[in-house]
Motif scaffolding. Sequence first.
Motif, PDB file in Angstrom:
ATOM      1  N   THR A   1     -13.289 -57.481  62.811  1.00 41.44           N
ATOM      2  CA  THR A   1     -13.739 -56.358  63.636  1.00 41.44           C
ATOM      3  C   THR A   1     -12.925 -56.235  64.921  1.00 41.44           C
ATOM      4  O   THR A   1     -12.670 -55.125  65.385  1.00 41.44           O
ATOM      5  CB  THR A   1     -15.226 -56.510  63.992  1.00 41.44           C
ATOM      6  OG1 THR A   1     -15.413 -57.738  64.732  1.00 41.44           O
ATOM      7  CG2 THR A   1     -16.096 -56.546  62.743  1.00 41.44           C
ATOM      8  N   ILE A   2     -12.512 -57.356  65.493  1.00 41.51           N
ATOM      9  CA  ILE A   2     -11.754 -57.287  66.746  1.00 41.51           C
ATOM     10  C   ILE A   2     -10.336 -56.778  66.514  1.00 41.51           C
ATOM     11  O   ILE A   2      -9.635 -56.434  67.464  1.00 41.51           O
ATOM     12  CB  ILE A   2     -11.714 -58.655  67.468  1.00 41.51           C
ATOM     13  CG1 ILE A   2     -10.948 -59.686  66.638  1.00 41.51           C
ATOM     14  CG2 ILE A   2     -13.116 -59.132  67.801  1.00 41.51           C
ATOM     15  CD1 ILE A   2     -10.688 -60.982  67.382  1.00 41.51           C
TER      16      ILE A   2
ATOM     17  N   ARG B   1     -15.413 -61.920  63.093  1.00 36.59           N
ATOM     18  CA  ARG B   1     -16.272 -61.459  62.006  1.00 36.59           C
ATOM     19  C   ARG B   1     -15.505 -60.478  61.114  1.00 36.59           C
ATOM     20  O   ARG B   1     -14.758 -59.625  61.608  1.00 36.59           O
ATOM     21  CB  ARG B   1     -17.517 -60.765  62.580  1.00 36.59           C
ATOM     22  CG  ARG B   1     -18.601 -60.444  61.549  1.00 36.59           C
ATOM     23  CD  ARG B   1     -19.624 -59.459  62.102  1.00 36.59           C
ATOM     24  NE  ARG B   1     -20.046 -59.775  63.457  1.00 36.59           N
ATOM     25  CZ  ARG B   1     -21.020 -60.638  63.757  1.00 36.59           C
ATOM     26  NH1 ARG B   1     -21.648 -61.284  62.783  1.00 36.59           N
ATOM     27  NH2 ARG B   1     -21.347 -60.861  65.028  1.00 36.59           N
TER      28      ARG B   1
ATOM     29  N   ASN C   1     -18.911 -60.988  72.628  1.00 31.98           N
ATOM     30  CA  ASN C   1     -19.666 -62.170  72.193  1.00 31.98           C
ATOM     31  C   ASN C   1     -18.762 -63.275  71.658  1.00 31.98           C
ATOM     32  O   ASN C   1     -19.247 -64.331  71.242  1.00 31.98           O
ATOM     33  CB  ASN C   1     -20.686 -61.780  71.125  1.00 31.98           C
ATOM     34  CG  ASN C   1     -21.767 -60.866  71.661  1.00 31.98           C
ATOM     35  OD1 ASN C   1     -22.089 -60.897  72.842  1.00 31.98           O
ATOM     36  ND2 ASN C   1     -22.320 -60.012  70.800  1.00 31.98           N
ATOM     37  N   LYS C   2     -17.450 -63.004  71.639  1.00 30.02           N
ATOM     38  CA  LYS C   2     -16.443 -63.981  71.195  1.00 30.02           C
ATOM     39  C   LYS C   2     -16.714 -64.452  69.753  1.00 30.02           C
ATOM     40  O   LYS C   2     -16.849 -65.647  69.476  1.00 30.02           O
ATOM     41  CB  LYS C   2     -16.381 -65.181  72.148  1.00 30.02           C
ATOM     42  CG  LYS C   2     -16.030 -64.775  73.582  1.00 30.02           C
ATOM     43  CD  LYS C   2     -15.857 -65.982  74.474  1.00 30.02           C
ATOM     44  CE  LYS C   2     -15.607 -65.569  75.927  1.00 30.02           C
ATOM     45  NZ  LYS C   2     -14.431 -64.679  76.087  1.00 30.02           N
ATOM     46  N   ILE C   3     -16.769 -63.477  68.845  1.00 35.18           N
ATOM     47  CA  ILE C   3     -17.038 -63.756  67.439  1.00 35.18           C
ATOM     48  C   ILE C   3     -15.915 -63.198  66.577  1.00 35.18           C
ATOM     49  O   ILE C   3     -15.482 -62.048  66.759  1.00 35.18           O
ATOM     50  CB  ILE C   3     -18.392 -63.126  66.997  1.00 35.18           C
ATOM     51  CG1 ILE C   3     -19.550 -63.778  67.754  1.00 35.18           C
ATOM     52  CG2 ILE C   3     -18.591 -63.281  65.494  1.00 35.18           C
ATOM     53  CD1 ILE C   3     -20.894 -63.146  67.462  1.00 35.18           C
TER      54      ILE C   3
ATOM     55  N   GLN D   1     -18.309 -55.289  70.608  1.00 34.59           N
ATOM     56  CA  GLN D   1     -19.418 -56.235  70.788  1.00 34.59           C
ATOM     57  C   GLN D   1     -18.991 -57.647  70.394  1.00 34.59           C
ATOM     58  O   GLN D   1     -19.326 -58.617  71.088  1.00 34.59           O
ATOM     59  CB  GLN D   1     -20.623 -55.798  69.953  1.00 34.59           C
ATOM     60  CG  GLN D   1     -21.849 -56.689  70.137  1.00 34.59           C
ATOM     61  CD  GLN D   1     -23.056 -56.182  69.368  1.00 34.59           C
ATOM     62  OE1 GLN D   1     -23.047 -55.070  68.853  1.00 34.59           O
ATOM     63  NE2 GLN D   1     -24.095 -56.996  69.291  1.00 34.59           N
ATOM     64  N   ASP D   2     -18.231 -57.752  69.307  1.00 33.56           N
ATOM     65  CA  ASP D   2     -17.758 -59.076  68.882  1.00 33.56           C
ATOM     66  C   ASP D   2     -16.748 -59.645  69.869  1.00 33.56           C
ATOM     67  O   ASP D   2     -16.686 -60.873  70.065  1.00 33.56           O
ATOM     68  CB  ASP D   2     -17.152 -58.996  67.478  1.00 33.56           C
ATOM     69  CG  ASP D   2     -18.225 -58.903  66.393  1.00 33.56           C
ATOM     70  OD1 ASP D   2     -19.395 -59.218  66.694  1.00 33.56           O
ATOM     71  OD2 ASP D   2     -17.903 -58.513  65.258  1.00 33.56           O
TER      72      ASP D   2
ATOM     73  N   ALA E   1     -17.842 -66.201  62.560  1.00 31.76           N
ATOM     74  CA  ALA E   1     -19.207 -65.890  62.145  1.00 31.76           C
ATOM     75  C   ALA E   1     -19.542 -66.659  60.868  1.00 31.76           C
ATOM     76  O   ALA E   1     -18.695 -66.768  59.974  1.00 31.76           O
ATOM     77  CB  ALA E   1     -19.351 -64.395  61.904  1.00 31.76           C
TER      78      ALA E   1
END
Length: 392
Positions: free
Chosen positions: A99-100, A127, A123-125, A119-120, A158
């Motif tokens: 997603t990033i 995904r 939130n440092k994800i 959002q990711d 994730a």
Amino acid sequence: MVGFKMQYFLVGGAVRDQLLGLPIKDRDWLVVGATPKDLLTRGFQQVGKDFPVFLHPKTKEEYALARKEKKAGAGYTGFICDFSPEITLQEDLMRRDLTINALAQDEKGKIYDFYGGLQDLNNKILRHVSDAFVEDPLRVLRVARFSARFSSLGFKIAPETLSLMSEISARGELQTLTAERVWQETARALQSSQPWDYFQVLEKVGAFSLLFPECQDRLSESYARLQRLTEYWQKADRFPLSCFAQEGFSKLALAFSAMFQKGDINKLCQRLGVPNEVKKLALFAQNLELEHCMAKPSSEILALFNQVDIWRKPEIFLHLCLLTALKKPSGDFPEGENLWQLYLVAQQVNVQEIIAQGFEKQAIREELNRQRIAIMTEKRASNFTKRAVCAS
């Protein structure tokens, strides 16, 4: 072109890194609502046959047509691509891995985020974008590489993405990857901020044994060496010899050699097509023992110098000293400084003077070695005498 408005979007890593406040190395552009002919008439140069990629006539940055992909075979090449001008920005971004990386920015600076990338990022994800993630086995390596690059910033993969990576590994899709692609991803990961994280992630999802079957022993020790090496890169003054090696410094060769010191390294290098300079250092690190060299006769030390060709490539020896230090819990190798001093002394022997004395062919090498051994032995005796005087 009637019915379509051509639009340009900055996409992928450039948008991501810009939002993270990181330096932007490469800028990739996406073109929506266009055909190859549209770009060619504007002076773009086509450089891809399978994927229509074009170079901007002035900036030479890459511009790719928006596309959709449909899985039609095994592996990361088993896709049918559609490049029609009807394809939307959202449809193109849906095929991205994370997603990033599925963010876009138009020419006015507006950010487009259809899959929760912003959002990711916050939130440092790491995904995946969609379940189509499992269709491309290369993404297992890419996500592991992004983890190695961004874990120092607090990013985590994730759980559901890790699960899909494990699924890809279990299905045997990784075997469809070419050795070249495996090496490309691995080489980039080895030069990241936390290279050990790449291998740990691959191990966690069952991919390490499939990708590196020749070298599976004592991985925890390998990770520890990579961690120490990263500390040296960040604080070079911790190891005096490293400053000598800056001229011919090879971060990739050092990281590879720190990671792979057990197993059939030669076979691994041949299979992956590892560059010769990387392979050579790794094999030296595995087969040569520097720790107790100062206890050996000068003739054996000279033989070691000749073996690593210290006379033409002294940086290889210095890299070996650093790798030796990485093996030790103390992270130190003071003997390396003594060996380096012996090299500097032996280097003073002038081969032209030997030739001028009438030596020929093989006799030149023999006399060169004899004089080098003699001057090294004299240096060692002198140092011993000095230490003895100081001790008294």
